[in-house]
Design a protein around this motif. Structure first.
Motif, mmCIF file in Angstrom:
data_model
loop_
_atom_site.group_PDB
_atom_site.id
_atom_site.type_symbol
_atom_site.label_atom_id
_atom_site.label_comp_id
_atom_site.label_asym_id
_atom_site.label_seq_id
_atom_site.Cartn_x
_atom_site.Cartn_y
_atom_site.Cartn_z
ATOM 1 N N GLN A 256 0.733 -1.188 -0.180
ATOM 2 C CA GLN A 256 0.069 -0.081 -0.203
ATOM 3 C C GLN A 256 0.757 1.117 -0.158
ATOM 4 O O GLN A 256 0.640 2.110 -0.844
ATOM 5 C CB GLN A 256 -0.938 -0.037 1.179
ATOM 6 C CG GLN A 256 -2.156 -0.856 1.070
ATOM 7 C CD GLN A 256 -3.039 -0.404 -0.065
ATOM 8 O OE1 GLN A 256 -3.112 0.742 -0.308
ATOM 9 N NE2 GLN A 256 -3.662 -1.109 -0.683
ATOM 10 N N GLU A 257 1.867 1.392 0.698
ATOM 11 C CA GLU A 257 2.846 2.353 1.037
ATOM 12 C C GLU A 257 3.444 2.556 -0.434
ATOM 13 O O GLU A 257 3.602 3.669 -1.069
ATOM 14 C CB GLU A 257 3.997 2.230 1.983
ATOM 15 C CG GLU A 257 4.913 3.274 2.125
ATOM 16 C CD GLU A 257 4.167 4.766 2.377
ATOM 17 O OE1 GLU A 257 4.952 5.736 1.704
ATOM 18 O OE2 GLU A 257 3.078 5.066 2.797
ATOM 19 N N ARG B 93 0.999 4.161 -2.978
ATOM 20 C CA ARG B 93 0.830 5.542 -2.655
ATOM 21 C C ARG B 93 1.928 6.297 -3.126
ATOM 22 O O ARG B 93 2.003 7.423 -3.736
ATOM 23 C CB ARG B 93 0.846 5.741 -1.148
ATOM 24 C CG ARG B 93 -0.456 5.502 -0.577
ATOM 25 C CD ARG B 93 -0.800 6.352 0.902
ATOM 26 N NE ARG B 93 -0.019 5.542 1.734
ATOM 27 C CZ ARG B 93 -0.457 4.361 2.207
ATOM 28 N NH1 ARG B 93 -1.615 3.610 1.926
ATOM 29 N NH2 ARG B 93 0.411 3.721 3.215
ATOM 30 N N GLU B 94 3.014 5.810 -2.796
ATOM 31 C CA GLU B 94 4.488 6.665 -3.359
ATOM 32 C C GLU B 94 4.574 6.566 -5.118
ATOM 33 O O GLU B 94 4.803 7.536 -5.705
ATOM 34 C CB GLU B 94 5.709 5.651 -3.082
ATOM 35 C CG GLU B 94 5.948 6.125 -1.661
ATOM 36 C CD GLU B 94 7.363 6.041 -1.165
ATOM 37 O OE1 GLU B 94 8.138 6.071 -2.091
ATOM 38 O OE2 GLU B 94 7.478 5.635 -0.149
#
Length: 94
Positions: free
Chosen positions: A81-82, A85-86
């Motif tokens: 998920q991170e 997002r990036e």
């Protein structure tokens, strides 16, 4: 749980399917021609688990390891998920 309150053991299948979405990435020379691009393609491809196999994977985990496997899967999901997002941030910046 699904809309009927029944326990779900398989994920929703996105449309288009993961293999269909990966195909153009695998064909992109910008990804295929670098070590990091190939590593990314391998990581993304490793998640191509047919929905029909999810239950077999779940059933194959011994009950005494279910919590540990669930925790690790949850941690992996947070990491991805991170990453997503990036990547989405790079799209909006460019």
């Amino acid at each position: 749980m699904d809309a009927n309150g029944d326990r779900r053991t398989v994920p929703d299948v996105p449309h288009p399917s993961l293999p269909e979405r990966l195909r153009p990435l695998r064909q992109d020379p910008a990804l295929r021609s670098t070590d990091m691009g190939r590593a990314l393609l391998r990581l993304l491809s490793s998640h191509e688990i047919p929905v029909a196999h999810w239950q077999a994977l779940i059933d194959g985990v011994p009950p005494h390891r279910a919590r540990a496997v669930a925790d690790i899967a949850d941690q992996c999901a947070r990491i991805w998920q991170e990453f997503a997002r990036e990547m989405a941030g790079r799209v909006s910046e460019g």
